[in-house]
Design an enzyme around this catalytic site. Structure first.
Site, PDB file in Angstrom:
ATOM      1  N   HIS A 126       0.829  -1.207   0.000  1.00  0.00           N
ATOM      2  CA  HIS A 126       0.000   0.000   0.000  1.00  0.00           C
ATOM      3  C   HIS A 126       0.866   1.259   0.000  1.00  0.00           C
ATOM      4  CE1 HIS A 126      -3.705  -2.309   1.754  1.00  0.00           C
ATOM      5  NE2 HIS A 126      -3.514  -2.528   0.474  1.00  0.00           N
ATOM      6  N   CYS A 134       5.893  12.616  -7.629  1.00  0.00           N
ATOM      7  CA  CYS A 134       5.173  13.628  -8.390  1.00  0.00           C
ATOM      8  C   CYS A 134       3.761  13.135  -8.693  1.00  0.00           C
ATOM      9  CB  CYS A 134       5.914  13.936  -9.690  1.00  0.00           C
ATOM     10  SG  CYS A 134       5.033  15.114 -10.763  1.00  0.00           S
ATOM     11  N   CYS A 167       6.790  19.509  -7.144  1.00  0.00           N
ATOM     12  CA  CYS A 167       7.822  18.749  -7.856  1.00  0.00           C
ATOM     13  C   CYS A 167       8.863  19.698  -8.434  1.00  0.00           C
ATOM     14  CB  CYS A 167       7.171  17.931  -8.969  1.00  0.00           C
ATOM     15  SG  CYS A 167       8.339  17.004  -9.992  1.00  0.00           S
TER      16      CYS A 167
END
Length: 275
Positions: A126, A134, A167
């Protein structure tokens, strides 16, 4: 039950073939103070300030409410940083040392407590709240930026926080490296194919602190069940989905104990057999 389990393990360890696999869920970390998702005080019951996570914990919601989602995740970061591995985590680390290449650990947890206890090879199906990537896919997952501090839930993001959560390549928002409710498992981020390969080669599967409410863990258990290999449920609650789907199985052991009690006992049994 531990006597029966020792006899099973003696046979499996003597054969020196398949994996001894651990599948862990939120229950093992509950003893470190982290809430589970489906308990009476869990995340799925309490939800967030405004939403239940089935709505809030989605890429769709994130794409429209990035600051709110990050505010919540930085609050989770705070809880994780305060939590410490418990006896169950440390027992698994010692079992890894005893079993070597035959040991496999698949975890649904995103808190990194297995790694902090010293376990070296962990398959996080998970994802991990210790990493980001990003949101538009231009970067591989990388470690959480050190300059972004954990917060209380009521704390707003600062302008510096927002800048650091963008990012550096494309300027879009970073996202937590976790599987959201409207996303699918894959090998690239969540070890989908690897998990099935491990299940196909497992001789005994220890299911620890998980109720069986998500697809891939259920399929891992079903795969081992179909192969008529041993499955050991370790959970104080014996009324989980796994208990239901395994009811009547001749290759099932159920240990109704907390992981911090049962796993150190299991470690000692393995030590005795391997002496």
């Amino acid at each position: 039950m531990m006597k029966e389990l020792k006899e099973i393990l003696q046979t499996i360890l003597k054969e020196k073939k398949g994996y001894l696999t651990f599948l862990t869920g939120a229950g093992i970390s509950a003893e470190s103070g982290l809430p589970t998702y489906r308990s009476i005080d869990g995340i799925l019951i309490k939800g967030t300030k405004y939403h239940r996570p089935e709505e809030f914990g989605t890429y769709r919601y994130f794409s429209q409410n990035q600051e709110e989602v990050w505010q919540y995740n930085l609050f989770w970061k705070n809880m994780i940083e305060e939590a410490k591995p418990n006896a169950g985590h440390f027992a698994i680390t010692e079992i890894e040392k005893l079993l070597g290449e035959r040991f496999k650990l698949i975890t649904q947890n995103v808190d990194g407590l297995h790694q902090r206890s010293g376990t070296r090879k962990v398959y996080e199906i998970h994802g991990s709240k210790q990493k980001v990537r990003c949101s538009k896919g231009c970067s591989e997952p990388f470690d959480f930026p050190e300059n972004i501090q954990a917060k209380e839930y009521t704390e707003d993001l600062t302008p510096d926080d927002i800048d650091d959560l963008k990012c550096k390549k494309c300027g879009n928002w970073l996202r937590p490296h976790t599987l959201w409710f409207d996303e699918s498992y894959n090998e690239k981020y969540y070890h989908f194919d690897t998990a099935y390969h491990i299940a196909d080669n497992t001789d005994i599967l220890f299911v620890v602190g998980t109720s069986g409410s998500t697809a891939l863990p259920i399929n891992i258990v079903e795969t081992v069940k179909i192969r008529a290999k041993w499955i050991v449920l370790i959970n104080p609650d014996n009324d989980t989905h796994f208990d239901y789907i395994l009811r009547g199985s001749k290759t099932l052991c159920s240990i109704q104990e907390s992981s911090s009690v049962a796993l150190p006992q299991l470690k000692r049994i393995i030590e005795e057999i391997l002496k």
